[in-house]
Design an enzyme around this catalytic site. Sequence first.
Site, PDB file in Angstrom:
ATOM      1  N   ARG A  12       4.001  -6.830 -13.261  1.00  0.00           N
ATOM      2  CA  ARG A  12       3.584  -5.446 -13.006  1.00  0.00           C
ATOM      3  C   ARG A  12       4.501  -4.778 -11.999  1.00  0.00           C
ATOM      4  NH1 ARG A  12      -2.137  -4.470 -10.241  1.00  0.00           N
ATOM      5  NH2 ARG A  12      -0.971  -4.965  -8.365  1.00  0.00           N
TER       6      ARG A  12
ATOM      7  N   CYS B  12       4.305  -1.092  -9.604  1.00  0.00           N
ATOM      8  CA  CYS B  12       3.409  -0.002  -9.198  1.00  0.00           C
ATOM      9  C   CYS B  12       4.188   0.897  -8.243  1.00  0.00           C
ATOM     10  CB  CYS B  12       2.159  -0.559  -8.516  1.00  0.00           C
ATOM     11  SG  CYS B  12       0.985   0.733  -8.032  1.00  0.00           S
TER      12      CYS B  12
END
Length: 129
Positions: free
Chosen positions: A107, A109
């Site tokens: 991920r 972000c």
Amino acid sequence: MVRRIVQTDQAPAPVGPYNQAIVASGEMVFASGQVALDPSSGALVGDGDVAVQTQQCLDNLKAVLAAAGATMADVVKTSVFLKDMNDFGTMNGVYGTYFEEATAPARACVEVARLPKDVLVEIECIAVI
């Protein structure tokens, strides 16, 4: 799909429900970023509430993946765009209910200046089936 979690102590450990890397092979699904719009009405949900908006984003992604023949378990990478990084903890808590920590995707972000419809969060993903 063949999927292998990559973990090394030579890089920082994840600080949330994601893994350092995923090795995967199969057909790739590139899901466009989803925002907190209700699919039936097109209306924004969770005005000012990042938890509700995160849930709607992930529900929308889940629906797109299903249409492609994939599930959230097939996701190998997500990108999360936040209007305010102070919302990270709240977003992360909701996000963690959609992915098992041991097999969660890689991920990224980031905080962004502005998102479509002035939403608080947008999430996109890559899945392999």
